[in-house]
Design an enzyme around this catalytic site. Structure first.
Site: not given
Length: 360
Positions: A163-164
């Protein structure tokens, strides 16, 4: 249906046993003459590879002595009697029940192929009290002592969508490619209405990293193109290096996976610039993930949250803390049906680091 069920059970067996089991399945449907041809095909296929390349190139389990065992099994094969076949099916069903009942439950984003945690100077970290309500892991590396402290080694070895947290590396690749520079990293907002107000404006690297602006990093990926992203991922050995999920989604609960242990190893390589990238590129990314400076330490990090069907099920916080005489690298991962997000992972990480007197 029986064959599909059998193959699913074979996946739980060691690779040598899976090969023998698959041979048996094939031999049951072949006549005697075709069984010989089947054995000869295996021999011809294996003969085209050297001993060193045998295992990896053919996909067969083990060295050539394993193939000898398979050939002897083919030559001595006798079709099961009806009574023996019933017994085999019962054993298979019982084995399947045992395997399925004992199999660990992985989240929707987890990879079934774990990455081995470091094998030297590893201590078990007691952190159950910090992870109440979550399945999770925490990995800490002490650079001065060259020592690892790990809570939940199994979780630390499992690969999940980054993810981020992956934005650290998208930024690094874009800087290294000249798509942006430390002095000129701005990208224009296209006017789309995004779910967070902080996204609805022009961004530079620092603001985009601070506010975790997806569209900014997706634009960088588009400029990089798949070939360059794949090359960079291979260069730094990032997780499973799989970008097949598409250039706007591969790091968002899609094909790209990485373990907490790998996250920490990569952060160490990033910090030391073992990638041999431009030092200006490395420093620009370091500046963008800076969080705070307090008495005795400077904290850097990036959160990540995996949202699956409207629920936050995969939470990350990765980073490092510089003290006066040491640097500590860490990665926390949370897995749950809901509320497993980057902010909770960050809070757990900070609590653990404070308990170890790394942060005050």
């Amino acid at each position: 249906y029986t064959l599909l069920y059998t193959l699913s059970l074979h996946d739980a067996l060691p690779i040598y046993d899976r090969e023998l089991a698959c041979d048996s399945q094939v031999l049951q449907i072949l006549d005697e003459g075709s069984r010989r041809e089947y054995g000869m095909t295996l021999l011809k296929f294996a003969g085209s590879f050297s001993e060193e390349a045998f295992t990896a190139a053919t996909g067969m389990g083990g060295p050539k002595r394993q193939l000898e065992k398979r050939i002897l099994g083919i030559l001595s094969y006798r079709r099961e009697s009806p009574v023996s076949k019933v017994k085999s099916i019962l054993v298979l069903l019982l084995t399947g029940i045992m395997v399925l009942s004992s199999a660990p439950v992985l989240s929707a984003g987890a990879s079934p192929e774990p990455y081995p945690v470091p094998s030297s100077k590893v201590s078990n970290l007691e952190a159950d009290s910090y992870f109440q309500g979550y399945q999770g892991s925490f990995v800490l590396y002490d650079m001065s002592e060259d020592r690892w402290d790990i809570y939940n080694k199994e979780g630390a070895a499992a690969r999940y969508s980054p993810d981020s947290t992956y934005k650290i590396y998208t930024a690094l690749f874009a800087l290294e490619s000249g798509i942006i520079t430390p002095q000129s990293s701005g990208l224009s907002w296209d006017g789309s209405a995004y779910p967070f107000e902080s996204w609805n404006r022009d961004q530079d690297l620092d603001s985009a990293m601070k506010n975790s602006v997806n569209w900014y990093f997706q634009k960088l990926d588009a400029e990089l193109c798949a070939d360059n992203v794949g090359r960079y991922l291979k260069q730094i050995s990032y997780g499973n290096q799989d970008i097949s999920g598409g250039m706007t989604q591969y790091w968002l609960e899609s094909s790209l996976k990485i373990s907490p242990a790998e996250q920490v190893e990569l952060l160490v390589d990033f910090y030391k610039n073992n990638f041999k990238f431009s030092q200006k590129s490395i420093q620009a990314v370091k500046d963008s993930i800076f969080i705070t400076a307090e008495d005795g330490y400077r904290l850097y990090g990036k959160t990540g949250t995996g949202n699956i069907e409207g629920e936050n099920k995969n939470g990350w916080f990765i980073g490092y803390a510089e003290t006066d005489n040491n640097t500590y690298f860490f990665a926390a991962n949370l897995q749950a049906d809901s509320n497993a997000d980057g902010s909770h992972a960050a809070q757990i990480s900070l609590d653990i680091l404070k308990s170890l007197d790394i942060l005050s």
